[in-house]
Design a protein around this motif. Structure first.
Motif, PDB file in Angstrom:
ATOM      1  N   LYS A   1       0.616  -1.337   0.032  1.00 61.10           N
ATOM      2  CA  LYS A   1      -0.090  -0.015   0.082  1.00 61.10           C
ATOM      3  C   LYS A   1       1.002   1.326   0.106  1.00 61.10           C
ATOM      4  O   LYS A   1       2.066   1.409   0.723  1.00 61.10           O
ATOM      5  N   ASP A   2       0.481   2.145  -0.830  1.00 61.12           N
ATOM      6  CA  ASP A   2       1.248   3.555  -0.879  1.00 61.12           C
ATOM      7  C   ASP A   2       0.693   4.456   0.214  1.00 61.12           C
ATOM      8  O   ASP A   2      -0.375   4.552   0.536  1.00 61.12           O
ATOM      9  N   GLN A   3       1.804   4.848   0.891  1.00 59.78           N
ATOM     10  CA  GLN A   3       1.270   5.996   1.996  1.00 59.78           C
ATOM     11  C   GLN A   3       1.879   7.315   1.492  1.00 59.78           C
ATOM     12  O   GLN A   3       3.138   7.508   1.411  1.00 59.78           O
ATOM     13  N   ILE A   4       1.150   8.031   1.112  1.00 59.38           N
ATOM     14  CA  ILE A   4       1.355   9.501   0.757  1.00 59.38           C
ATOM     15  C   ILE A   4       1.836  10.320   1.922  1.00 59.38           C
ATOM     16  O   ILE A   4       1.190  10.667   2.914  1.00 59.38           O
ATOM     17  N   VAL A   5       3.257  10.834   1.962  1.00 60.41           N
ATOM     18  CA  VAL A   5       3.784  11.468   2.768  1.00 60.41           C
ATOM     19  C   VAL A   5       3.630  12.993   2.747  1.00 60.41           C
ATOM     20  O   VAL A   5       3.382  13.675   3.834  1.00 60.41           O
ATOM     21  N   LYS A   6       3.832  13.400   1.457  1.00 60.28           N
ATOM     22  CA  LYS A   6       3.768  14.868   1.261  1.00 60.28           C
ATOM     23  C   LYS A   6       3.001  15.295  -0.066  1.00 60.28           C
ATOM     24  O   LYS A   6       3.375  14.466  -1.052  1.00 60.28           O
ATOM     25  N   LEU A   7       2.540  16.341  -0.172  1.00 62.03           N
ATOM     26  CA  LEU A   7       2.099  16.851  -1.539  1.00 62.03           C
ATOM     27  C   LEU A   7       2.864  18.197  -1.900  1.00 62.03           C
ATOM     28  O   LEU A   7       3.130  19.191  -0.939  1.00 62.03           O
ATOM     29  N   ALA A   8       3.743  18.177  -2.690  1.00 61.43           N
ATOM     30  CA  ALA A   8       4.817  19.178  -3.209  1.00 61.43           C
ATOM     31  C   ALA A   8       4.243  20.016  -4.284  1.00 61.43           C
ATOM     32  O   ALA A   8       3.785  19.380  -5.285  1.00 61.43           O
ATOM     33  N   SER A   9       4.225  21.356  -4.074  1.00 59.83           N
ATOM     34  CA  SER A   9       3.738  22.111  -4.996  1.00 59.83           C
ATOM     35  C   SER A   9       4.751  23.354  -5.582  1.00 59.83           C
ATOM     36  O   SER A   9       5.957  23.041  -5.189  1.00 59.83           O
TER      37      SER A   9
ATOM     38  N   MET B   1      -6.084  20.875   1.601  1.00 61.27           N
ATOM     39  CA  MET B   1      -6.271  21.077   0.158  1.00 61.27           C
ATOM     40  C   MET B   1      -6.686  22.492   0.004  1.00 61.27           C
ATOM     41  O   MET B   1      -6.385  23.118  -1.277  1.00 61.27           O
ATOM     42  N   LYS B   2      -7.703  23.017   0.732  1.00 56.04           N
ATOM     43  CA  LYS B   2      -8.444  24.257   0.459  1.00 56.04           C
ATOM     44  C   LYS B   2      -7.199  24.980   0.773  1.00 56.04           C
ATOM     45  O   LYS B   2      -7.057  26.175   0.032  1.00 56.04           O
ATOM     46  N   THR B   3      -6.638  25.249   1.882  1.00 58.45           N
ATOM     47  CA  THR B   3      -5.657  26.239   2.394  1.00 58.45           C
ATOM     48  C   THR B   3      -4.731  26.467   1.400  1.00 58.45           C
ATOM     49  O   THR B   3      -3.957  27.514   1.175  1.00 58.45           O
ATOM     50  N   HIS B   4      -4.007  25.307   1.046  1.00 53.31           N
ATOM     51  CA  HIS B   4      -2.770  25.426   0.253  1.00 53.31           C
ATOM     52  C   HIS B   4      -2.904  25.452  -1.431  1.00 53.31           C
ATOM     53  O   HIS B   4      -2.080  25.780  -2.010  1.00 53.31           O
ATOM     54  N   PHE B   5      -3.959  24.916  -1.612  1.00 52.04           N
ATOM     55  CA  PHE B   5      -4.175  24.844  -3.170  1.00 52.04           C
ATOM     56  C   PHE B   5      -5.223  25.454  -3.705  1.00 52.04           C
ATOM     57  O   PHE B   5      -5.416  25.790  -4.834  1.00 52.04           O
ATOM     58  N   GLY B   6      -6.172  26.083  -2.688  1.00 52.43           N
ATOM     59  CA  GLY B   6      -7.469  26.824  -2.982  1.00 52.43           C
ATOM     60  C   GLY B   6      -8.668  26.098  -3.675  1.00 52.43           C
ATOM     61  O   GLY B   6      -8.387  24.974  -3.653  1.00 52.43           O
ATOM     62  N   GLU B   7      -9.362  26.950  -4.238  1.00 51.05           N
ATOM     63  CA  GLU B   7     -10.765  26.631  -4.895  1.00 51.05           C
ATOM     64  C   GLU B   7     -10.773  27.220  -6.352  1.00 51.05           C
ATOM     65  O   GLU B   7     -10.295  28.216  -6.648  1.00 51.05           O
TER      66      GLU B   7
END
Length: 211
Positions: free
Chosen positions: A52-60, A144-150
């Motif tokens: 199983k993949d564990q996502i550690v971070k989303l990098a932008s 997701m809303k705070t860091h990537f917006g709508e």
């Protein structure tokens, strides 16, 4: 960095286009440089023994991938995969290592950046142990809303599959689907296919805080 050092980095870097779903580098790979995100989002994940993949971070945009492996001269501990179409800059290992040896200010900033990553990893561990799956999913949506917006229609700009959300919070995909369905019935969120919109941000935050 001095102007000369910046020019050396600029002259050595290579810009790459990465398609959605394409891997930037794989876990266990020996990296020959670092990747700077210029556009798009990458998921950094680790494969567990059960597959199983564990996502550690989303990098932008603005974040650097692979620096720990390059500096420690170790194989990559994580894999990096594009969640959407990306543009990244590849900077060869030699220019990074050379600048680390010559420029203490640059070395300090790299250490500060890596210390921040360690703090984020500590926070993930605490969340896993102290918060329920429902709290972690609510927190992921707010992140997701705070860091990537709508987008213009009020949906979260970053679109993740239910499986990816499950892998971010460390739960089974089925559990994630069930909890998101509960959120929808409670009118905390609205969904259209993979797209999600937050309707009750305050209530989701109260859930995260344990109220």
């Amino acid at each position: 960095m001095s102007k000369e050092e910046l020019k050396a980095v600029s002259d050595s870097k290579v810009t790459k286009q990465v398609k959605k779903g394409e891997m930037i580098f794989d876990e266990g790979e020996k990296l020959n440089g670092v990747y700077c995100v210029r556009g798009g989002v990458s998921k950094l994940s680790k494969l567990s023994p059960n597959g199983k993949d564990q996502i550690v971070k989303l990098a932008s945009k603005g974040e650097v991938l692979g620096q720990r492996s390059v500096i420690a001269e170790e194989s990559s501990n994580l894999s990096a995969t594009a969640i959407n179409d990306m543009e990244v800059c590849f900077i060869p290992k030699e220019i990074i290592v050379s600048t680390l040896h010559k420029n203490p200010d640059f070395t300090y900033e790299v250490l500060r950046h890596m210390a921040h990553d360690l703090k984020e990893a500590d926070d993930v561990i605490v969340n896993m142990s102290q918060k329920s799956v429902k709290q972690r999913i609510a927190e992921a949506l707010l992140y997701m809303k705070t860091h990537f917006g709508e987008d213009k229609e009020g949906y979260l700009a970053l679109v993740l599959s239910r499986e990816d959300i499950a892998n971010v919070v460390g739960t089974a995909t089925e559990s994630c689907i069930r909890i998101l369905s509960e959120f929808r019935k409670e009118k905390l969120i609205r969904t259209t296919g993979k797209r999600m919109a937050i309707l009750e941000e305050r209530k989701l935050q109260d859930l995260v805080d344990g109220f």
